[in-house]
Design a protein around this motif. Structure first.
Motif, mmCIF file in Angstrom:
data_model
loop_
_atom_site.group_PDB
_atom_site.id
_atom_site.type_symbol
_atom_site.label_atom_id
_atom_site.label_comp_id
_atom_site.label_asym_id
_atom_site.label_seq_id
_atom_site.Cartn_x
_atom_site.Cartn_y
_atom_site.Cartn_z
ATOM 1 N N GLY A 130 0.818 -1.197 0.000
ATOM 2 C CA GLY A 130 0.000 0.000 0.000
ATOM 3 C C GLY A 130 0.855 1.252 0.000
ATOM 4 O O GLY A 130 2.046 1.212 0.317
ATOM 5 N N ALA A 131 0.227 2.343 -0.387
ATOM 6 C CA ALA A 131 0.905 3.638 -0.377
ATOM 7 C C ALA A 131 1.350 3.954 1.044
ATOM 8 O O ALA A 131 0.631 3.680 2.009
ATOM 9 C CB ALA A 131 -0.032 4.715 -0.899
ATOM 10 N N ASP A 187 2.019 6.049 4.277
ATOM 11 C CA ASP A 187 1.458 7.243 4.902
ATOM 12 C C ASP A 187 2.595 8.131 5.405
ATOM 13 O O ASP A 187 3.773 7.854 5.163
ATOM 14 C CB ASP A 187 0.475 6.857 6.015
ATOM 15 C CG ASP A 187 1.108 6.078 7.162
ATOM 16 O OD1 ASP A 187 2.351 6.109 7.330
ATOM 17 O OD2 ASP A 187 0.350 5.434 7.915
ATOM 18 N N SER A 229 -0.466 1.682 3.754
ATOM 19 C CA SER A 229 -1.876 1.874 4.070
ATOM 20 C C SER A 229 -2.714 1.564 2.841
ATOM 21 O O SER A 229 -2.229 1.597 1.711
ATOM 22 C CB SER A 229 -2.125 3.312 4.547
ATOM 23 O OG SER A 229 -1.812 4.227 3.511
ATOM 24 N N GLY A 230 -3.954 1.252 3.088
ATOM 25 C CA GLY A 230 -4.881 0.952 1.998
ATOM 26 C C GLY A 230 -5.720 -0.267 2.331
ATOM 27 O O GLY A 230 -5.319 -1.121 3.119
ATOM 28 N N THR A 231 -6.881 -0.352 1.722
ATOM 29 C CA THR A 231 -7.810 -1.432 2.028
ATOM 30 C C THR A 231 -8.030 -2.393 0.857
ATOM 31 O O THR A 231 -8.857 -3.289 0.947
ATOM 32 C CB THR A 231 -9.173 -0.849 2.465
ATOM 33 O OG1 THR A 231 -9.659 0.014 1.435
ATOM 34 C CG2 THR A 231 -9.038 -0.070 3.773
ATOM 35 N N THR A 232 -7.280 -2.214 -0.215
ATOM 36 C CA THR A 232 -7.402 -3.105 -1.369
ATOM 37 C C THR A 232 -6.268 -4.127 -1.359
ATOM 38 O O THR A 232 -5.098 -3.747 -1.282
ATOM 39 C CB THR A 232 -7.338 -2.287 -2.684
ATOM 40 O OG1 THR A 232 -8.371 -1.311 -2.662
ATOM 41 C CG2 THR A 232 -7.500 -3.196 -3.890
ATOM 42 N N ALA A 285 -4.692 -6.739 2.168
ATOM 43 C CA ALA A 285 -4.648 -5.280 2.180
ATOM 44 C C ALA A 285 -3.727 -4.839 3.312
ATOM 45 O O ALA A 285 -3.560 -5.553 4.301
ATOM 46 C CB ALA A 285 -6.048 -4.718 2.388
#
Length: 148
Positions: free
Chosen positions: A80-81, A83, A89-92, A121
């Motif tokens: 995830g990207a 922060d 972070s991220g939910t995908t 994720a």
């Protein structure tokens, strides 16, 4: 915890060690070995972009360096990207790139398995599980060269 949850949790911890100053996209991977042990990897970027290493490749190379390439049983991956604190972070759920799918295929063919790939994720409980043959159909590998 089941296999997918355990590996995704280990991959999240591994992502904390990502060196991703250019993409700001942290990835962690956790490889389950036949004795139940887990080896991890995080992406390592380089100013010469082509020299960067994906987390999955780092984890597989770690297993290989320990003489355990044929003992790979499953893998978990998150990404995830980053922060402001440098945390993914991220939910995908994130799945391995094409290059990593080929690297995973090498280990899977040597182990004689259709590798389970658990994609999680960075945040939350979302996990998508696949077999490597679904992610990389008709893969080229050691068997095509007569190596087993």
């Amino acid at each position: 915890m089941n296999e997918a949850t355990t590996l995704v949790a280990a991959a999240r911890r591994a992502a904390e060690n990502a060196h991703a100053p250019y993409s700001r996209f942290a990835v962690g991977a956790a490889v389950l070995l036949s004795d139940g042990s887990i080896v991890t990897g995080a992406n390592v970027e380089n100013a010469s972009y082509g020299l960067s290493l994906c987390a999955e490749t780092v984890a597989i190379a770690t297993a290989s360096a320990a003489g355990r390439l044929r003992d790979v049983v499953a893998i978990g991956v998150i990404g995830g990207a980053m922060d402001a604190d440098g945390r993914a972070s991220g939910t995908t759920p994130v799945s391995p790139c094409g290059r990593c799918r080929q690297v995973l295929n090498e280990a899977a063919q040597l182990a004689g398995i259709d590798l389970p790939v658990h994609c999680g994720a960075a945040d939350g409980d979302a996990i998508r599980s696949y077999r490597l043959s679904t992610l990389l159909p008709d893969a080229f590998g050691p068997a095509d060269l007569g190596i087993d």
